[in-house]
Write a protein that holds these residues in place. Structure first.
Motif, mmCIF file in Angstrom:
data_model
loop_
_atom_site.group_PDB
_atom_site.id
_atom_site.type_symbol
_atom_site.label_atom_id
_atom_site.label_comp_id
_atom_site.label_asym_id
_atom_site.label_seq_id
_atom_site.Cartn_x
_atom_site.Cartn_y
_atom_site.Cartn_z
ATOM 1 N N UNK A 1 0.818 -1.216 0.000
ATOM 2 C CA UNK A 1 0.000 0.000 0.000
ATOM 3 C C UNK A 1 0.854 1.270 0.000
ATOM 4 N N UNK A 2 2.171 1.096 0.042
ATOM 5 C CA UNK A 2 3.068 2.260 0.094
ATOM 6 C C UNK A 2 3.505 2.650 -1.321
ATOM 7 N N UNK B 1 0.867 10.866 4.500
ATOM 8 C CA UNK B 1 1.986 10.019 4.903
ATOM 9 C C UNK B 1 1.603 9.073 6.032
ATOM 10 N N UNK B 2 2.265 7.947 6.046
ATOM 11 C CA UNK B 2 1.980 6.899 7.027
ATOM 12 C C UNK B 2 3.277 6.295 7.546
ATOM 13 N N UNK C 1 10.922 8.831 4.030
ATOM 14 C CA UNK C 1 12.026 8.936 4.992
ATOM 15 C C UNK C 1 12.367 7.538 5.498
ATOM 16 N N UNK C 2 13.609 7.151 5.352
ATOM 17 C CA UNK C 2 14.015 5.819 5.786
ATOM 18 C C UNK C 2 14.231 5.795 7.299
ATOM 19 N N UNK C 3 14.323 4.579 7.844
ATOM 20 C CA UNK C 3 14.623 4.412 9.266
ATOM 21 C C UNK C 3 15.899 5.148 9.638
ATOM 22 N N UNK C 4 16.902 5.043 8.805
ATOM 23 C CA UNK C 4 18.199 5.672 9.083
ATOM 24 C C UNK C 4 18.067 7.188 9.113
ATOM 25 N N UNK D 1 9.440 3.053 8.765
ATOM 26 C CA UNK D 1 9.811 4.235 7.970
ATOM 27 C C UNK D 1 8.563 5.068 7.695
ATOM 28 N N UNK D 2 8.754 6.213 7.059
ATOM 29 C CA UNK D 2 7.608 7.041 6.691
ATOM 30 C C UNK D 2 7.438 6.983 5.181
ATOM 31 N N UNK D 3 6.218 6.669 4.771
ATOM 32 C CA UNK D 3 5.952 6.527 3.344
ATOM 33 C C UNK D 3 4.699 7.274 2.931
ATOM 34 N N UNK D 4 4.516 7.340 1.636
ATOM 35 C CA UNK D 4 3.299 7.939 1.087
ATOM 36 C C UNK D 4 2.349 6.803 0.735
ATOM 37 N N UNK D 5 1.113 6.974 1.179
ATOM 38 C CA UNK D 5 0.098 5.951 0.925
ATOM 39 C C UNK D 5 -0.376 6.042 -0.526
ATOM 40 N N UNK D 6 -0.597 4.913 -1.144
ATOM 41 C CA UNK D 6 -1.158 4.916 -2.502
ATOM 42 C C UNK D 6 -2.562 5.522 -2.457
ATOM 43 N N UNK D 7 -2.836 6.516 -3.299
ATOM 44 C CA UNK D 7 -4.156 7.170 -3.258
ATOM 45 C C UNK D 7 -5.303 6.179 -3.392
ATOM 46 N N UNK D 8 -5.093 5.103 -4.128
ATOM 47 C CA UNK D 8 -6.224 4.162 -4.302
ATOM 48 C C UNK D 8 -6.645 3.508 -2.988
ATOM 49 N N UNK D 9 -5.761 3.508 -1.991
ATOM 50 C CA UNK D 9 -6.134 2.912 -0.698
ATOM 51 C C UNK D 9 -7.223 3.741 -0.035
#
Ligand code: XMP
Ligand code: MG
Length: 181
Positions: free
Chosen positions: A4-5, A152-153, A10-13, A168-176
Motif C-alpha cells: 500500500x506504500x 503520509x503513514x 524517509x528511511x529508518x536511518x 519508515x515514513x511513506x506515502x500511501x497509494x491514493x487508491x487505498x
C-alpha cells in the motif's frame, strides 16, 4: 502492508539520525529547565519513544489524546480532548511532541489550553511539517522534516489506524483511501 506504500519518503536511518540531532539540540536548550515532554497520542508515540532517549538530561513525560480527524484523511475542524495530562504543569517547561503539523488547528488549540495552566514555557517539536497546508500560524521551535502535501503513514502515523508500525515514513497509494470513500 508494504504493497500500500507508493514510495518511501524517509528511511529508518534518516529518521534515526534526525531524531538524534533534535535530541542533542533539545538537551542543550533545556539543560537548566524543567523539561516535560508532552506526547499527543497516538501518532507521536514512535517519535516520543525515540526522542526521549536522545535527550540526555532529566525530564518527565506525559500523554494526551485529542481527536481532530475522523478515520479518514480530512480534518473535521473539531478538536476534542480524549485524554488529558496527569502532571501538574506549574513551573514546567513543556515541549509538545507531535507527529505532524498539518493545518495547525490541533496544535493551536492544545497550546491555548495548556497555557492556562501556568507552565513556565510551552514550545513545539514536530517530526513532520506540511507547510503547504497551514491554516493558522503556530510557532514551532523544532521540526524534524518538511514534507510535501501528500498523505503520509508509518513511524506512528496511520491511515484508519493502520500502518503505525511501519519503521519508515511513506506515502500511501491514493487508491487505498480513494477506494474507502
Ligand atoms: P492539524 O491539521 O490540526 O492536524 O495540524 C494534525 C493531525 O492530523 C493528522 N494528520 C495526518 N496523519 N498522515 C497521518 O497519518 C498525514 O499525512 C496527516 N496529516 C495530518 C495527524 O494525526 C496530526 O496529529
Ligand atoms: Mg492520526
Amino acid at each position: 502492508m508494504k504493497n500500500d506504500v507508493l514510495k518511501v519518503l524517509l528511511t529508518e536511518e534518516q529518521i534515526h539520525e534526525r531524531v538524534a540531532e533534535l535530541g542533542a539540540q533539545i538537551a542543550k536548550d533545556y539543560a537548566d529547565k524543567n523539561l516535560l515532554l508532552v506526547s499527543v497520542l497516538k501518532g507521536s508515540v514512535a517519535f516520543m519513544a525515540d526522542l526521549m532517549r536522545a535527550i540526555d538530561i532529566p525530564l518527565a513525560i506525559d500523554f494526551m489524546a485529542v481527536s481532530s480527524y475522523g478515520s479518514g484523511v480530512k480534518t473535521s475542524g473539531v478538536v476534542k480532548i480524549i485524554k488529558d495530562l496527569e502532571i501538574d504543569l506549574t513551573g514546567r517547561d513543556l515541549l509538545i511532541v507531535e507527529d505532524i503539523l498539518d493545518s495547525g488547528m490541533t496544535l493551536s488549540y492544545i497550546i491555548d489550553m495548556l497555557e492556562t495552566r501556568n507552565p513556565n514555557s510551552v514550545r513545539i517539536c514536530t517530526l513532520l511539517d506540511k507547510p503547504e497546508r497551514h491554516q493558522v500560524d503556530v510557532p514551532v521551535e523544532y521540526i524534524g522534516f518538511t514534507v510535501p502535501d501528500e498523505f503520509v503513514i508509518g513511524y506512528g502515523l496511520d491511515y484508519d489506524e493502520r500502518y503505525r508500525n511501519l519503521p519508515y515514513i511513506g506515502v500511501l497509494k491514493p487508491e487505498v483511501y480513494e477506494s474507502a470513500e
